[in-house]
Design a protein around this motif. Structure first.
Motif, PDB file in Angstrom:
ATOM      1  N   LEU A 318      46.964  41.521  39.481  1.00 47.13           N
ATOM      2  CA  LEU A 318      46.386  40.703  40.560  1.00 47.13           C
ATOM      3  C   LEU A 318      44.869  40.617  40.427  1.00 47.13           C
ATOM      4  O   LEU A 318      44.268  39.569  40.720  1.00 47.13           O
ATOM      5  CB  LEU A 318      46.769  41.311  41.910  1.00 47.13           C
ATOM      6  CG  LEU A 318      48.227  41.133  42.344  1.00 47.13           C
ATOM      7  CD1 LEU A 318      48.503  41.938  43.601  1.00 47.13           C
ATOM      8  CD2 LEU A 318      48.534  39.654  42.577  1.00 47.13           C
ATOM      9  N   GLN A 319      44.257  41.687  40.007  1.00 46.44           N
ATOM     10  CA  GLN A 319      42.801  41.664  39.848  1.00 46.44           C
ATOM     11  C   GLN A 319      42.373  40.662  38.778  1.00 46.44           C
ATOM     12  O   GLN A 319      41.302  40.047  38.875  1.00 46.44           O
ATOM     13  CB  GLN A 319      42.314  43.072  39.488  1.00 46.44           C
ATOM     14  CG  GLN A 319      40.788  43.216  39.462  1.00 46.44           C
ATOM     15  CD  GLN A 319      40.359  44.637  39.187  1.00 46.44           C
ATOM     16  OE1 GLN A 319      41.176  45.496  38.884  1.00 46.44           O
ATOM     17  NE2 GLN A 319      39.071  44.880  39.282  1.00 46.44           N
ATOM     18  N   THR A 322      43.748  36.579  40.320  1.00 51.13           N
ATOM     19  CA  THR A 322      43.131  35.877  41.454  1.00 51.13           C
ATOM     20  C   THR A 322      41.881  35.086  41.077  1.00 51.13           C
ATOM     21  O   THR A 322      41.696  33.952  41.579  1.00 51.13           O
ATOM     22  CB  THR A 322      42.821  36.884  42.577  1.00 51.13           C
ATOM     23  OG1 THR A 322      42.099  38.021  42.032  1.00 51.13           O
ATOM     24  CG2 THR A 322      44.090  37.377  43.250  1.00 51.13           C
ATOM     25  N   LEU A 327      41.353  32.205  43.916  1.00 52.45           N
ATOM     26  CA  LEU A 327      41.597  32.911  45.172  1.00 52.45           C
ATOM     27  C   LEU A 327      40.636  34.081  45.306  1.00 52.45           C
ATOM     28  O   LEU A 327      40.126  34.619  44.309  1.00 52.45           O
ATOM     29  CB  LEU A 327      43.041  33.427  45.232  1.00 52.45           C
ATOM     30  CG  LEU A 327      44.133  32.355  45.148  1.00 52.45           C
ATOM     31  CD1 LEU A 327      45.502  33.012  45.100  1.00 52.45           C
ATOM     32  CD2 LEU A 327      44.036  31.387  46.328  1.00 52.45           C
ATOM     33  N   ALA A 331      43.198  37.725  49.190  1.00 46.23           N
ATOM     34  CA  ALA A 331      44.224  36.714  49.415  1.00 46.23           C
ATOM     35  C   ALA A 331      45.568  37.370  49.693  1.00 46.23           C
ATOM     36  O   ALA A 331      45.916  38.402  49.099  1.00 46.23           O
ATOM     37  CB  ALA A 331      44.337  35.806  48.196  1.00 46.23           C
ATOM     38  N   VAL A 336      49.079  33.887  46.953  1.00 49.81           N
ATOM     39  CA  VAL A 336      49.114  34.183  45.515  1.00 49.81           C
ATOM     40  C   VAL A 336      50.406  33.654  44.896  1.00 49.81           C
ATOM     41  O   VAL A 336      50.400  33.062  43.808  1.00 49.81           O
ATOM     42  CB  VAL A 336      48.970  35.698  45.297  1.00 49.81           C
ATOM     43  CG1 VAL A 336      49.151  36.045  43.814  1.00 49.81           C
ATOM     44  CG2 VAL A 336      47.621  36.185  45.786  1.00 49.81           C
TER      45      VAL A 336
END
Length: 383
Positions: A318-319, A322, A327, A331, A336
């Motif tokens: 996710l890091q 995004t 985003l 978020a 996502v």
């Protein structure tokens, strides 16, 4: 013909002193009056029921009222002063009995003539100076109410407010007068009246203002023309040093404390961290990234921490995702999932399960999760 000019002669030093001394004398009188007024009007601190204290817990107000009514009040600071002032027609008031710990002192007080008034006595004081009494089954709380007795001092005072008081009852066949539910009792033995009250607040400067407290305090303390007020503010003993805290602790408790100290010391010696010799090594130590990843993976595997490993993989993915999706770092999961589905064409539920789903149940699912995350990142990077 010569003329003598007028000459202005100033005041001499003696004349100046005569003029100034009256000013200095006036200033001295003013300062003296101010000091005397401050001395007699300033609050005087003191302990509980101290006859000289004007603080709320002192007894200066009651002592002053008794003297205004003609009672000869003797303020006894120690037992020697009590013995010197004791007479058959004298009322002895014993208060602040927390400091009466020496049996010899209590025996000397018990041998004195005259009536007695014990104010909220400790057990040892009550047993020595009022042996025909014992503690009652209950206590008086929330006031004192009506006297409900025929004791003249209590009947005249009416309702009082003790706040909280011990209750007493007869320990033998001695006739006993009980007032305020046992908070105030009186009996006659050996030619003297012994009165015990289980509360001391009603006699203090602050307690006199409540309901009938002042009347009851004056009635009890003013029964005789001469009264000795004995409220010791320090502990008297055979060596005039008083009992210390260690003297009041039983021997069994002392041995128990020493045993606990030894046990704690042994436990600390057993649990203390053993620090070995210093290890000399060259700094900085270069460790390859692959070795770090492999070591962390083996650590996760040895502890079967698949949930922690999955959380680390998803957080890292996710890091990286995004920023590419436009985003922010905060978020939510739905945003996502929508963005990833739009870029990769993968079903939204599948994306949600991969990025935010439950932890894998076994190592196979963990490997599959890592591959799916890598696949999503590659598709987002290529879109």
């Amino acid at each position: 013909m010569s003329t003598r000019g007028d000459t202005a002669v100033g005041p001499t030093a003696r004349q100046r002193w005569r003029s100034a001394r009256w000013v200095l004398l006036g200033l001295a009188v003013i300062v003296g009056l101010g000091a005397v007024t401050a001395y007699f009007t300033a609050p005087r601190p003191g302990g509980h029921l101290d006859p000289t204290a004007t603080s709320p817990n002192g007894a200066r107000a009651l002592i002053t009222l008794l003297r205004e009514q003609g009672v000869d009040v003797v303020e006894a600071p120690d037992v020697a002063a009590v013995e010197a002032a004791a007479q058959p027609d004298t009322l002895l008031i014993v208060a602040q009995t927390y400091h009466l710990v020496d049996e010899a002192i209590l025996a000397r007080i018990g041998a004195l003539p005259g009536n007695r008034l014990l104010v909220e006595p400790m057990s040892r004081t009550r047993e020595a100076l009022a042996p025909h009494l014992k503690m009652g089954a209950g206590a008086v709380f929330g006031g004192g109410g009506r006297p409900d007795c025929d004791l003249r001092e209590a009947v005249r005072a009416g309702a009082v407010q003790f706040g909280g008081a011990d209750a007493y009852e007869a320990a033998d066949e001695t006739p006993l007068t009980r007032c305020y539910g046992g908070a105030l009792v009186r009996y006659t033995a050996d030619g003297r009246d012994v009165t015990v009250v289980g509360n001391s607040e009603f006699m203090t400067n602050g307690g006199l203002l409540k309901e009938g407290n002042a009347a009851l305090a004056l009635n009890l303390a003013g029964t005789n023309p001469r009264m000795i007020w004995y409220a010791p503010q320090f502990t008297e003993g055979a060596a005039e040093g008083g009992a210390t805290l260690t003297d009041l602790v039983p021997d069994q408790v002392t041995w128990l404390l020493w045993q606990l100290v030894v046990v704690v010391a042994l436990l600390a010696a057993w649990k203390v961290r053993r620090v070995g010799p210093l290890v000399a090594e060259r700094l900085p130590v270069v460790v390859r990234a692959s070795e770090t990843v492999e070591g962390r993976g083996r650590l996760y595997r040895s502890r079967r921490a698949r949930d922690s490993a999955a959380d680390a993989l998803r957080a890292a993915a996710l890091q990286r995702l995004t920023p590419r999706l436009g985003l922010g770092a905060n978020a939510d999961a739905a945003a996502v999932a929508v963005a990833v589905s739009a870029h990769c064409g993968i079903d939204q539920q599948t994306v949600t399960h991969t990025l935010f789903g439950p932890p894998p149940a076994d190592d196979t699912e963990l490997v599959h999760l890592a591959r799916e995350l890598d696949n999503i990142e590659r598709q987002v990077a290529q879109s």
